[in-house]
Structure formats: C-alpha cells, structure tokens
Design an enzyme around this catalytic site. Structure first.
Site, PDB file in Angstrom:
ATOM      1  N   SER A  41       0.871  -1.174   0.000  1.00 54.53           N
ATOM      2  CA  SER A  41       0.000   0.000   0.000  1.00 54.53           C
ATOM      3  C   SER A  41       0.910   1.227   0.000  1.00 54.53           C
ATOM      4  O   SER A  41       1.218   1.804   1.034  1.00 54.53           O
ATOM      5  CB  SER A  41      -0.962  -0.009   1.193  1.00 54.53           C
ATOM      6  OG  SER A  41      -0.289  -0.232   2.394  1.00 54.53           O
ATOM      7  N   GLN A 167      -5.886  -2.637   7.405  1.00 52.82           N
ATOM      8  CA  GLN A 167      -4.760  -3.467   6.988  1.00 52.82           C
ATOM      9  C   GLN A 167      -4.098  -4.214   8.154  1.00 52.82           C
ATOM     10  O   GLN A 167      -3.602  -5.316   7.984  1.00 52.82           O
ATOM     11  CB  GLN A 167      -3.737  -2.544   6.315  1.00 52.82           C
ATOM     12  CG  GLN A 167      -2.516  -3.205   5.754  1.00 52.82           C
ATOM     13  CD  GLN A 167      -1.658  -2.197   5.017  1.00 52.82           C
ATOM     14  OE1 GLN A 167      -1.943  -1.860   3.872  1.00 52.82           O
ATOM     15  NE2 GLN A 167      -0.633  -1.676   5.668  1.00 52.82           N
ATOM     16  N   ASP A 246      -3.581  -0.055  11.956  1.00 52.98           N
ATOM     17  CA  ASP A 246      -3.168   0.699  10.773  1.00 52.98           C
ATOM     18  C   ASP A 246      -4.275   0.488   9.754  1.00 52.98           C
ATOM     19  O   ASP A 246      -4.397  -0.593   9.166  1.00 52.98           O
ATOM     20  CB  ASP A 246      -1.820   0.203  10.226  1.00 52.98           C
ATOM     21  CG  ASP A 246      -1.401   0.979   8.975  1.00 52.98           C
ATOM     22  OD1 ASP A 246      -2.147   1.887   8.560  1.00 52.98           O
ATOM     23  OD2 ASP A 246      -0.325   0.664   8.415  1.00 52.98           O
ATOM     24  N   ASP A 316       1.476   7.807   8.305  1.00 51.85           N
ATOM     25  CA  ASP A 316       2.404   6.983   7.524  1.00 51.85           C
ATOM     26  C   ASP A 316       2.339   7.468   6.079  1.00 51.85           C
ATOM     27  O   ASP A 316       3.145   8.313   5.661  1.00 51.85           O
ATOM     28  CB  ASP A 316       2.025   5.501   7.669  1.00 51.85           C
ATOM     29  CG  ASP A 316       2.797   4.601   6.711  1.00 51.85           C
ATOM     30  OD1 ASP A 316       3.835   5.033   6.181  1.00 51.85           O
ATOM     31  OD2 ASP A 316       2.344   3.453   6.469  1.00 51.85           O
TER      32      ASP A 316
HETATM   33  P1  PGA Z   1       3.261  -1.511   2.956  1.00 53.43           P
HETATM   34  O1  PGA Z   1       2.396  -1.326   4.275  1.00 53.43           O
HETATM   35  O2  PGA Z   1       4.656  -1.820   3.338  1.00 53.43           O
HETATM   36  O3  PGA Z   1       2.588  -2.627   2.226  1.00 53.43           O
HETATM   37  O4  PGA Z   1       3.142  -0.226   2.198  1.00 53.43           O
HETATM   38  C1  PGA Z   1       2.952  -0.982   5.509  1.00 53.43           C
HETATM   39  C2  PGA Z   1       2.173   0.105   6.167  1.00 53.43           C
HETATM   40  O5  PGA Z   1       1.219   0.655   5.592  1.00 53.43           O
HETATM   41  O6  PGA Z   1       2.511   0.471   7.294  1.00 53.43           O
HETATM   42 ZN    ZN Z   2       0.899   2.127   7.430  1.00 49.81          ZN
END
Ligand code: PGA
Ligand code: ZN
Length: 417
Positions: A41, A167, A246, A316
């Site tokens: 993401s 997520q 998150d 983030d």
């Molecule tokens: P990603 O997700 O490493 O798949 O981008 C991690 C997060 O969103 O903290």
């Molecule tokens: Zn994140």
C-alpha cells in the site's frame, strides 16, 4: 576510509519480487551489504522505484535497470569518497538523481547503497551500526534505546485480501516491559491467537506481514477476535497489552468518502472519526495509523481534536517520511506521531534528519518495515539509533520479520552489558 568498490545484484523479497542488493567494500576490506524493501500500500508521496517494465521477466518488476544504475552511475561517482562522510555521499546521490522523488535513479538504487555505505563504515570504525548511526543525529538527540515492538498479528486490507478493510490489527506491550518481556508477550499472544482461531474453526493462514488472516466480516470483528483470544490468556488488556490499528485508509477512500463493511453507507471523514471514537470507547486502543486518507487534512485535524487524548494519531502515507509533508503535518497539527520508513524517502541521512524534526516538534517516532521486506535488518539498528518509541516489524513470524526481531534481541543484550 575510502570506498573501493560498489556492486549490485537482483535478489528476491518476501513477496517473490526482485529487490536490489548493494555491496560496498572499503579500502581496509570492511564490507556493507544492504537491500531495499518494497511496499504494497504505497502512498503517493513516497520516493519512486525504477522497475524494468520488461514483461518477459518478473511480470515487469525486474530491477536490472536499478542494478545497472548502481554499478555504472552511482559507483563511478562514489568510489574514492570517504565512507564515513554519509552526509556527502547521500547528498551526492540526491544531486545525481536531481528529481523531487528519486524517480531518475530510483529509490531502489539509491537506498541500498546509502545503507551499505553506513554498514561498511560502521564495520571499519568497529562500532555496532546503531551506535554509528546515532552519531549523525542532531546535538539534542536522546541516547540510544530499545523501542517498544508493535506486533501486527491480524492482517487485512491489501496485505491479506480477506474481509477486513483495515490493513493491520496490532498488539502493543505495556512500555514498562523490557524488550525481552515484550518479545515473550508478543509471541505468546500470537500463539494464543492461533489456538483460538483453530478452536473456532477459523483459518490460521498468514498475510504479508505474518499476521493471521481469518475470514470474518467487519473491522469490529477483528478487534473483538483479538480481545477474545487474549482473554483466554493471563495477560490483561489495558494493563499488560493494548491495541493499535493501521487502517491504511487510502485503500478504502474513493470519491472523497470512506467505504468500510462496518457501516452500510459511505462515510465522510467526520463519520469515520465517529466510528473510531466508538472503537476507542470499546477497545483499549492506543495507536491509530493512517485512519484518514493522505490528502484529507481536515479529517486529520478533526481526528486530532477528538481522538488524540487517548491515542497516538499516526501519519504513515500522510507524511511518507518526506520533510515537506512532515512540516505540513506539524503546521496543521494533523498528527502526534510519525512513521519513518527509509525507503519512502531514499537515503539514510534524510531518514535521520526526519527523526530530528519530528522529535523537535514533540512527535512520537515509529520506525517501520514494509510488507515486501528482504532479510536486511538495517531498520532494527536504525530504530535503536534514533531511540524510536516504537518499532513496527510485523508479526513474530516469517523470516524477513524475524530477522529484525532477532537483531533487536542482539542489540538489547549489547545494551544490557
Ligand atoms: P506496505 O504497508 O509496506 O505494504 O506499504 C505498511 C504500512 O502501511 O505500514
Ligand atoms: Zn501504514
């Protein structure tokens, strides 16, 4: 100590995609090897990767162009430079790239070199990497310390493709625990959750970050699953252990509204914050990351005014480890904590500088992995070097996560001596 050689090659990350690994050798033989992780993401404000787009290899995800950039462009410029001059080295690569988002050379070429230079230089100086990195922080920086681990033990969203919109469902050990006690608790609750899933006929398959990915229904179900599983143990929620989320909400934000299975209708930011407020009332949640989308500044400000008293409001994708984005977030009072991921910005020095700015503004700091990690454990040393409040390295499962936890355990025993 001068850089003698820089090489690179394609390796694989935890998602089965290529990653660039760089090797830096100094004149005294000291060597640093580092590789660049990959997100799933990925926020819009992150530094850009350069991929091959050759559909005959790795579905177009090959990284031979980036490997070539390291060996033919970056190496030419950096060989002969003093490896302990990390600032100059990172600046040179930033200038060579010349773009706002590293899109010419690619973060996947620049970051592995930046990290490998730091590793080689720390070896040459006979210093553990975390101590070496600490020396690049500003004068007001606090001493190195172990972070509190955030264990993402239930996966959803883009990391699991199950039913959860959020997520990550995270457990957080109470901060008065030692690092070893935190690991003990995290693994214990991970196994208790596994037993709980099995005894309820639910799947124990895991997602990208090692958390379980059962098929339930709503985000609320994810939190109540965690609650019920922990209640089968002797750990007390709200005393020994707390929760975090998150939401990675970019993934369920479309046409300026949020879409989650917990509510039938499309939600405005205000309605979304109402939902988080009900979750905070019911569950012992301390940590809320990316609960609004990356451009929904008014939503973030509303969240800070209503939810920040009991929980960290964490940016983030909102900040993307980018100094301009961080300054915006500080000016707008949109967050009280920030995630730092070196591959969102691209160099070691820029990542360290971001921590200095965050600290000066009184923000909590979370050093984080990506879903597409390699076994590189650089971020474990980085987290200790910057005295991060939290380290977000996934579940205590899957080799690429365990590599970081094992490095933190090694550092913890070094610090105790
Ligand atoms: P990603 O997700 O490493 O798949 O981008 C991690 C997060 O969103 O903290
Ligand atoms: Zn994140």
């Amino acid at each position: 100590m001068k850089i003698k050689d820089i090489t690179a090659r394609e390796i694989l990350n935890a998602k089965g995609n290529p990653a660039v690994e760089a090797t830096v050798v100094l004149q005294d033989g000291s060597t640093g090897i580092a590789s660049c992780p990959q997100g799933t993401s990925v926020g819009s404000y992150e530094a850009a990767e350069v991929r091959d787009h050759d559909m005959t290899r790795f579905y177009g995800n090959g990284m031979l162009k980036a490997v070539n950039t390291v060996t033919h462009v970056i190496a030419k410029d950096l060989i002969g430079m003093d490896a302990t001059k990390q600032r100059e080295i990172d600046k040179r690569m930033i200038e060579l790239d010349g773009t706002q988002n590293k899109s010419k050379l690619g973060v996947n070429a620049i970051l592995p070199v930046s990290m490998a230079v730091a590793k080689a230089a720390s070896a040459s100086e006979h210093l553990p990497l975390f101590r070496y990195l600490h020396s690049f922080l500003g004068e007001k920086s606090v001493a190195e310390k172990m972070p509190t681990p955030l264990f993402n033990i239930v996966n959803g969203g883009a990391h699991a493709m199950n039913t959860f919109d959020f997520q990550e469902f995270i457990i957080i050990p109470a901060t008065f625990k030692t690092f070893e006690q935190c690991i003990h608790m995290g693994t214990g609750l991970y196994h208790a959750l596994r037993d709980f899933l099995l005894s309820n006929g639910l799947s124990t398959l895991v997602g990208d970050e090692g958390g379980f990915a059962p098929v339930l229904s709503t985000n609320y179900d994810g939190l109540s699953l965690l609650t019920q599983a922990i209640e089968t143990t002797n750990r007390r929620i709200g005393f020994d252990v707390f929760f975090g989320i998150d939401a990675a909400s970019n993934n369920f934000y479309r046409d300026r509204v949020y879409h989650i299975k917990d509510r039938g209708s499309e939600l405005t930011a205000k309605a979304m914050n109402d939902f988080y407020e009900t979750l905070l009332k019911e569950f012992k949640i301390l940590y809320l990351e990316d609960i609004l989308s990356e451009d929904d500044w008014d939503g973030w400000k509303d969240a800070m005014s209503r939810l920040a008293e009991g929980a960290l409001i964490v940016g983030d994708d909102l900040v993307a480890t980018n100094p301009y984005r961080l300054q915006m977030a500080i000016n707008k009072q949109a967050i009280n904590a920030v995630v730092v991921k070196p591959n969102q910005i691209g160099t070691v020095i820029e990542s360290l500088a971001l921590v200095d700015v965050a600290r000066a503004a009184g923000l909590k700091v979370i050093v984080s992995h990506r879903s597409g990690e390699t076994n590189d454990d650089f971020i474990a040393d980085f987290a200790v070097a910057v005295a991060a409040d939290y380290a977000k390295f996934g579940a205590p499962a899957r080799g690429e996560r365990i590599a970081k936890y094992n490095r933190l355990l090694a550092i913890a025993s070094l610090l105790e001596r």
